[in-house]
Structures are given as structure tokens and as C-alpha cells.
Design a protein around this motif. Structure first.
Motif, mmCIF file in Angstrom:
data_model
loop_
_atom_site.group_PDB
_atom_site.id
_atom_site.type_symbol
_atom_site.label_atom_id
_atom_site.label_comp_id
_atom_site.label_asym_id
_atom_site.label_seq_id
_atom_site.Cartn_x
_atom_site.Cartn_y
_atom_site.Cartn_z
ATOM 1 N N ALA A 128 44.100 47.082 37.896
ATOM 2 C CA ALA A 128 42.770 47.385 38.432
ATOM 3 C C ALA A 128 41.982 48.256 37.463
ATOM 4 O O ALA A 128 40.785 48.026 37.233
ATOM 5 N N LEU B 98 40.298 40.994 42.152
ATOM 6 C CA LEU B 98 41.334 42.015 42.054
ATOM 7 C C LEU B 98 42.715 41.385 41.974
ATOM 8 O O LEU B 98 43.560 41.834 41.210
ATOM 9 N N HIS C 292 37.414 42.769 44.762
ATOM 10 C CA HIS C 292 37.503 44.188 45.121
ATOM 11 C C HIS C 292 36.826 44.478 46.453
ATOM 12 O O HIS C 292 37.357 45.218 47.286
#
Length: 612
Positions: A88, A161, A180
């Protein structure tokens, strides 16, 4: 009313899921972020952030750029948490891999996502070479100086993500791309489970199962502590439940199958929890009532949600009053910033009280299926008259809005089933069976529910002269090389011909009815079964409990647990019951690793205290 929504909380959908964690590392650097129950290893927020920064730097050095996919071949551990946060921070997209899946399936997933690197635990290079010898390998670090990367990629809400794979009707697993903003919608101030500073949340899911999204990201977003739990099979049911107490776990997600086992075997053990979430399959009211009557957690919640709607879309708090005289546990109402629509085949709303397809809207809806534009267009839609709701995901689940607006689920529009919490498209198994070249045709169905749920297969051999036992043996071996264990039928029947219904299609109901009326010959057919008897001592107890758990009328010494319909959940149940009945220490692994009933019985005999 066609829409149900819960706007209780408003997450920051424009920023990456790692941004709140950076704030926690600055404001609460020494607060516990991760704790491994099995080893005692502990990471504070600053240490976690710095380790992830060091791995992110390694990813960048290996050529990973924002948006690239990174395979994650790390088992449940503090290392896994570091790896996910590192990806991330690098602005990349992680692909969590199932450590128990066949290598060809894992290799295909890495190829489908065009993974740039493979991330492994420290020193686990052998695993990397076996999975993807062509990919650069990045090892997680366990020591580093203060944040070597300094800053993180400023991910936006729409940036991917992670990618989770689910079973596919075409024989190819579907890659769901989750951004995300979908995870921020799930984890920021969740109404279904309060997570705040210091809240200890159990991490018990397979990394490739999307419950991990809640367990890790909701915990870290709330400045809680991820308590990494070992597999139940490794420590036994009683040992695992004791860890919940000694590790002071406050919030936990359990698959419905495991919850059903605990509700039957140890219903009082879950009272140590503040919040228990249960999901993955239909929850029986009886199991919930047992736990609620035995000193329950402060909050028992039934949760529901497909991977395409990011882990959870609905929740329903369970109380004795709500379960009084009901035969179906509702899936409830929408979680925060989520809309629920009950629509007909024309995607128009149906009146309250009538059945329709559940379609989920809101920021939790995934971006679609990677590389599958036609399938994405089919399942991710804009409904007539609901254009203001944006993209809706068609779940394929048949629901009805009942009293007080709560949703009840009644089944599927297609042949998708749930087994031990995993989504399984039966057509994928059937196609895989035919693709082995051993079957001219194959039919797979699900029997039973809860822990006893099993997949059964019917095969028309490609070589009609082949001996039946050889067909089944070769087919099992071939499928085990391409499918994960939860997709492998526990029982196969070899057919001379497929029964056809009036329309010319395979009569699946006839196959299941025939299966129900005959006793499968399992194990050594030459050995006469003996009647279980309490007077037989430990051997008789083991045989009796074996039959009881597997729901078979009798058992032979040569019977294999898996081939008789056993699985990891039933192994937990059987080992727990044998341990209690015979006063021995027996774990699920002892059941799963025993070659047959005779070997398991011998192991129990050797463990029985002298004098019994």
C-alpha cells in the motif's frame, strides 16, 4: 421501498487506506499494532510503519511502480501485515495467495494479474522459486532503521489496493479488483464492530480470504491490535479457544462452519469476546441460540457480503428476542455508506415482501473483474431509475425485505454454493474434471449444510472400460493438482450414463436422490463393518464418534477420513469429541494425518491413560 442504506459514518474515500496508519505511527508510536499469539512477537505502530517502509523501498528497487500487482506468498503472521502495508505504501496492488492451493492455480493467478514481484517471508526463497521462478523476489524484513522510505505514495480512492480471486463458471477464477475507497468504506468507523485504540482483533482468516481485509485494515485504521492466531488444526479446538482468553481478543470474525462447531462443542467459550462476527454461509438459528444462552459475547453479529462488495455489505445483531420463533437468520441491514436494492430480472425494484435479486451499491463496490470486460458489464450495472445510485453489483442472491426492513436470503439464481465460507462455482469443478481427459462428462453438487456440507461428484468416464476405483483415484489426483482442497468433491460416483430430464438436461435431482438411497462402499469392501459399541472401550468410542460426525451408518478400519467426507472443520469436531469422551489430547491434525480409522484408533489407544 427499493433501497436500504446506512450512512452512519463518512469515511475519507479520497485517500489511501494506509494514511490513517501513518497518523497512528506519529501520534501513538509505541501502541501495539500486531501481536503473534503463537510466538509472542509484537510490533508497535512506529516499528510496523518503518518495516513496511523498508519493504516498500525494496519493492521500488525491484521495479515496482504505482498500480503494479505484487504477489503475496506469506502465511498469516506479523510478516503478512508488514507486506500488505508495504505494498500500500508503494502505491501498488497486492495479490494474496492461498498457501494450500495447487501451484498451477497460483501461477495462473500471478500471470493473470501480471504480478511484477513475489513477496515472501524472510528466507522463504525456496517457496518463491517453486511458485514463480521467473519473478523477482522481495523478502519481508524484520529489522530496519527509522522509516528509510520517508514518504508513501499518495494513493487515491480509486486506485486498486488488492485483487482477490473467486471461483468462476467458465473454469477460470475471477480476479476482483478492490480499490482503496472500498476498503475505507469498510473499515472507517464500522457500525458492525466498534474498533478503537487498543481494541484487540483476532486475525484467523486465510490470507486469500477477504475476511482478512476486515481483520487487518479495520484494526489498523482504528489504532487497534491485530492478534495473529494460529490455525485451529495446529493447536486443537480447546487450545485455540484458550488463546482467545489469554490473548484478550475482543473482536473476532468466524466462518459460519467453525461457529457451528464451537456452538455445538464449546458454546460458553465465546463469552470472552466483546464482538463476534459470523459469516460466509447461512447461519442456523439453533447455533446462534446455543451461544446466546451460554454466556454470549456482548455482541453477536451475522454479517454478509460478496468479495465484489468488499467483505461485508450487511449486518444483523442477534439477540434471543430476534431469534424467537424464526427459522431463518436475516442478513439484516446495510453497513455504512452502502445501499441495498431488491430488484427483478428487469433491474426494477420489487415491492417489499416479494423476492428479488440483491444488488449492492455505494463506495464498497469493486472496480470489476480484471481482464474480463464482458463479465464486468454483466455483473456491475446501472439500474433503470437508479442511475443516481451509481454502479450496482448484482450478487445473484435471492432476498426478500421482511419486517423492519431487514433482508432475508433464500438462495441463488445460479449454481454458486458456499463451502466452509468459500464461494464455489460448481461449473468450474465440472469443467476441470472434463479437462483432465478422464471424464466425458461430470456433474458436481453440494449436499448438507454447515460443518457437514460436502461436494459430491458424478462422472461419466472417458474410457468406458476403465475400472471404477481407478477412474476415481486418477480423477482425484488430477483435480488436486489444479483445484484448492475446498473445491475437491469428497465422494465420486461413476456412471454408465447420465440421467436426463424432460428437457434433455442432466437430471441432477435424480442423481442426488439415487445417492441418498444407497450406501457408498468406502474403504476396504472385503472387511465387514462392526457395530459401534460403548462396551468396546476407546476403540468403540472412536468408531461411534467417527460415524456420528461424518453422518455415516457404519465404518471400516480402512476408511480414510477425507474420502469419507471429512474436512478441516469436521476434523476439529471429531478430535474435540474424542478428546472429551476418552480423556486424551487429540488435535485436528491427528485426524487429518491418520491414514485410516485403524491408525487413528491406534493413536487414541496409545494416548489413553493407564487404567482406563
Amino acid at each position: 421501498m427499493d433501497t436500504q442504506t446506512n450512512a452512519h459514518a463518512r469515511a475519507d474515500l479520497t485517500a489511501g487506506v494506509h494514511h490513517p496508519i501513518e497518523l497512528h505511527a506519529l501520534r501513538h508510536p509505541d501502541a501495539p499494532a500486531v501481536r503473534e499469539a503463537a510466538t509472542g512477537r509484537r510490533l508497535g505502530y512506529r516499528e510496523l510503519w518503518n518495516l513496511a517502509g523498508a519493504v516498500a523501498a525494496r519493492l521500488a528497487a525491484a521495479g515496482v511502480r504505482p498500480g503494479d500487482a505484487c504477489g503475496i506468498a506469506v502465511d498469516r503472521s506479523a510478516d503478512l501485515v508488514v507486506a500488505l502495508l508495504a505494498v500500500a505504501r508503494a502505491g501498488a496492488c497486492y495479490v494474496p495467495l492461498d498457501g494450500g492451493a495447487p501451484r498451477p492455480r497460483t501461477a495462473a493467478q500471478l500471470a493473470d494479474t501480471a504480478a511484477r514481484v513475489l513477496v515472501v517471508a524472510p528466507g522463504d526463497t525456496a517457496r518463491a522459486r517453486a511458485l514463480a521462478p521467473q519473478l523477482p523476489v522481495v523478502e519481508v524484513v524484520r529489522e530496519c532503521s527509522d522509516d528509510p522510505l520517508g514518504t508513501s505514495h499518495p494513493s487515491r480512492g480509486e486506485d486498486p489496493l488488492y485483487v482477490n480471486f473467486t471461483s468462476g463458471t467458465s473454469g477460470v477464477p475471477k480476479a476482483v479488483v478492490v480499490p482503496h475507497r472500498a476498503v475505507r468504506r469498510l473499515v472507517d468507523a464500522p457500525v458492525y464492530c466498534a474498533v478503537g485504540q487498543g481494541t484487540r482483533v483476532g486475525n484467523a482468516a486465510n490470507p486469500a480470504f477477504d475476511a482478512t481485509t476486515f481483520e487487518i485494515w479495520a484494526t489498523l485504521a482504528g489504532c487497534g491490535t491485530v492478534v495473529v492466531l494460529p490455525p485451529v488444526a495446529a493447536v486443537g479446538l480447546d487450545g485455540w479457544l484458550e488463546l482467545l482468553r489469554t490473548e484478550r481478543v475482543e473482536a473476532l470474525f468466524l466462518t459460519t462452519s467453525l461457529f457451528h462447531v464451537i456452538a455445538h462443542e464449546r458454546p460458553t467459550a465465546l463469552g470472552v469476546l466483546d464482538t463476534l462476527l459470523v459469516g460466509g454461509e447461512a447461519l442456523t438459528p439453533e447455533a446462534a441460540r446455543r451461544v446466546l444462552a451460554a454466556g454470549p459475547p456482548n455482541r453477536l453479529v451475522n454479517v454478509y457480503g460478496p468479495t465484489e462488495a468488499t467483505t461485508f455489505a450487511t449486518y444483523y445483531d442477534l439477540t434471543p428476542e430476534r431469534l424467537d420463533q424464526v427459522d431463518r437468520v436475516p442478513i439484516g441491514q446495510a453497513i455504512q455508506q452502502t445501499t441495498l436494492h431488491v430488484l427483478g430480472p428487469d433491474l426494477l425494484p420489487v415491492p417489499d415482501g416479494e423476492r428479488g435479486e440483491l444488488c449492492v451499491g455505494g463506495p464498497g463496490v469493486a472496480l470489476g473483474y480484471l481482464g474480463r470486460p464482458e463479465l464486468t458489464a454483466e455483473r456491475f450495472v446501472t439500474a433503470p431509475g437508479l442511475a443516481d445510485q451509481g454502479t450496482l453489483y448484482r450478487t445473484g442472491d435471492v432476498v426478500r425485505r421482511g419486517p423492519e426492513g431487514r433482508l432475508e436470503i433464500f438462495g441463488r439464481l445460479d449454481r454458486q454454493v458456499k463451502v466452509r465460507g468459500f464461494r464455489v462455482e460448481l461449473e468450474e469443478i465440472e469443467r476441470a474434471a472434463v479437462a483432465t481427459g478422464l471424464a466425458e462428462a461430470a456433474v458436481v453438487e453440494k449436499t448438507g449444510e454447515g460443518p457437514s456440507a460436502a461436494l459430491v461428484g458424478f462422472v461419466l468416464p472417458a474410457g468406458r472400460g476403465t475400472e471404477r476405483a481407478a477412474v476415481i483415484r486418477e480423477l482425484r489426483s488430477a483435480l488436486a493438482a489444479v483445484l484448492p482442497d475446498y473445491m475437491l468433491p469428497t465422494r465420486w460416483s461413476v456412471l454408465e450414463q447420465l440421467p436426463l430430464g424432460p428437457t434433455g438436461k442432466v437430471d441432477r435431482a435424480a442423481l442426488l436422490a439415487d445417492l441418498a438411497t444407497r450406501t457408498a462402499a468406502v474403504g476396504s469392501a472385503s472387511e465387514e463393518p462392526s457395530e459401534p459399541s460403548e462396551a468396546d472401550g476407546p476403540a468403540g468410542q472412536v468408531r461411534r464418534l467417527w460415524c456420528e460426525v461424518l453422518q455415516v451408518p457404519d465404518a471400516r478400519d480402512g476408511d480414510n477420513f477425507i474420502e469419507c467426507g471429512g474436512n478441516s472443520i469436521l476434523a476439529i469436531q471429531l478430535s474435540s469429541r474424542i478428546s472429551e469422551a476418552v480423556s486424551v489430547e487429540l488435535g485436528p491434525a491427528d485426524v487429518l494425518l491418520a491414514a485410516d480409522l485403524a491408525e487413528l484408533t491406534d493413536a487414541v489407544r496409545r494416548s489413553v491413560p493407564v487404567g482406563r
